[in-house]
Scaffold this active site. Structure first.
Site, PDB file in Angstrom:
ATOM      1  N   HIS A 295      29.968  39.226  44.207  1.00  0.00           N
ATOM      2  CA  HIS A 295      29.294  39.085  42.561  1.00  0.00           C
ATOM      3  C   HIS A 295      27.932  39.416  42.953  1.00  0.00           C
ATOM      4  O   HIS A 295      26.506  38.856  44.075  1.00  0.00           O
ATOM      5  CB  HIS A 295      28.955  37.863  42.203  1.00  0.00           C
ATOM      6  CG  HIS A 295      29.929  37.732  41.671  1.00  0.00           C
ATOM      7  ND1 HIS A 295      30.322  37.629  40.238  1.00  0.00           N
ATOM      8  CD2 HIS A 295      31.333  36.417  41.939  1.00  0.00           C
ATOM      9  CE1 HIS A 295      32.056  37.060  40.131  1.00  0.00           C
ATOM     10  NE2 HIS A 295      32.265  36.443  41.221  1.00  0.00           N
TER      11      HIS A 295
ATOM     12  N   CYS B 180      34.673  41.637  40.961  1.00  0.00           N
ATOM     13  CA  CYS B 180      35.136  40.467  40.612  1.00  0.00           C
ATOM     14  C   CYS B 180      37.097  40.372  40.699  1.00  0.00           C
ATOM     15  O   CYS B 180      36.926  41.907  40.523  1.00  0.00           O
ATOM     16  CB  CYS B 180      34.625  39.128  40.945  1.00  0.00           C
ATOM     17  SG  CYS B 180      35.282  37.542  41.373  1.00  0.00           S
TER      18      CYS B 180
ATOM     19  N   GLU C 269      25.527  40.373  41.128  1.00  0.00           N
ATOM     20  CA  GLU C 269      24.408  39.823  40.071  1.00  0.00           C
ATOM     21  C   GLU C 269      23.568  38.613  40.416  1.00  0.00           C
ATOM     22  O   GLU C 269      23.369  37.650  40.438  1.00  0.00           O
ATOM     23  CB  GLU C 269      24.661  39.390  38.989  1.00  0.00           C
ATOM     24  CG  GLU C 269      26.060  38.510  38.760  1.00  0.00           C
ATOM     25  CD  GLU C 269      26.990  38.977  39.140  1.00  0.00           C
ATOM     26  OE1 GLU C 269      28.310  38.138  38.452  1.00  0.00           O
ATOM     27  OE2 GLU C 269      27.579  39.721  39.416  1.00  0.00           O
TER      28      GLU C 269
END
Length: 196
Positions: free
Chosen positions: A178, A77, A180
């Site tokens: 993202h 990001c 994750e």
């Protein structure tokens, strides 16, 4: 394997660390230059302001170190955005200058900003980051600034307009989304990065 998540004071560190742990690896969150220097893989996460992340990296004496890094590093990001040379955020700031692109505020007519939620990632250049991930798979985005297509673009996303969602130059990789927070596709991408 030694995995370091650079402590930028603005990132989803624990979510990222937890995802890496699910893959059977331990990651350390650190801004210690010696630890980072001995890493096998480095993550550079960031959420929020380019100015605050650059200020933190300067304070920790990590700017030149990252610029000259020979270890595989994945910017996430804002961590991807600062790999460029300039961000127009907050009246403009010079960033790491590793790649020759600028970061600009998204200008949409019909779609809301920030761009938040799931969107497709279209890989336009073959990369080991996408091993076992189908083209046009969904990943989770949350951002108001983006990077136009450029010489380092290896994947794109369309949110009214097309932008770079994955970039690469040598050992420097960046993803606008993202991983994750991107479920099975995100886990696979992190796994691919660790196994490269």
């Amino acid at each position: 394997m030694k995995i370091i998540i650079i402590d930028t004071s603005c990132g989803n560190f624990y979510s990222l660390k937890s995802t890496i742990k699910k893959l059977g690896f331990n990651a350390q969150i650190s801004n210690n230059k010696n630890l980072i220097l001995n890493a096998d893989k480095i993550f550079l996460p960031g959420v929020g302001s380019a100015r605050s992340i650059i200020k933190k990296l300067k304070k920790d004496n990590l700017i030149k170190f990252i610029q000259n890094c020979k270890i595989d590093i994945l910017g996430i990001c804002l961590g991807m955005q600062i790999l460029g040379k300039y961000s127009e955020e907050n009246e403009g700031i010079s960033t790491l200058g590793i790649m020759d692109y600028s970061v600009n505020l998204m200008h949409n007519t019909y779609m809301p900003i920030p761009h938040m939620g799931w969107n497709k990632v279209n890989n336009i250049i073959k990369s080991p980051l996408f091993n076992n991930i189908n083209n046009n798979s969904y990943f989770y985005f949350s951002h108001s600034y983006n990077i136009c297509m450029n010489n380092y673009t290896i994947a794109t996303t369309t949110y009214e307009k097309i932008f770079s969602s994955v970039i690469q130059k040598k050992n420097f990789f960046g993803v606008q989304f993202h991983p994750e927070r991107s479920g099975i596709n995100g886990i696979q991408l992190i796994k691919n990065f660790l196994k490269m």
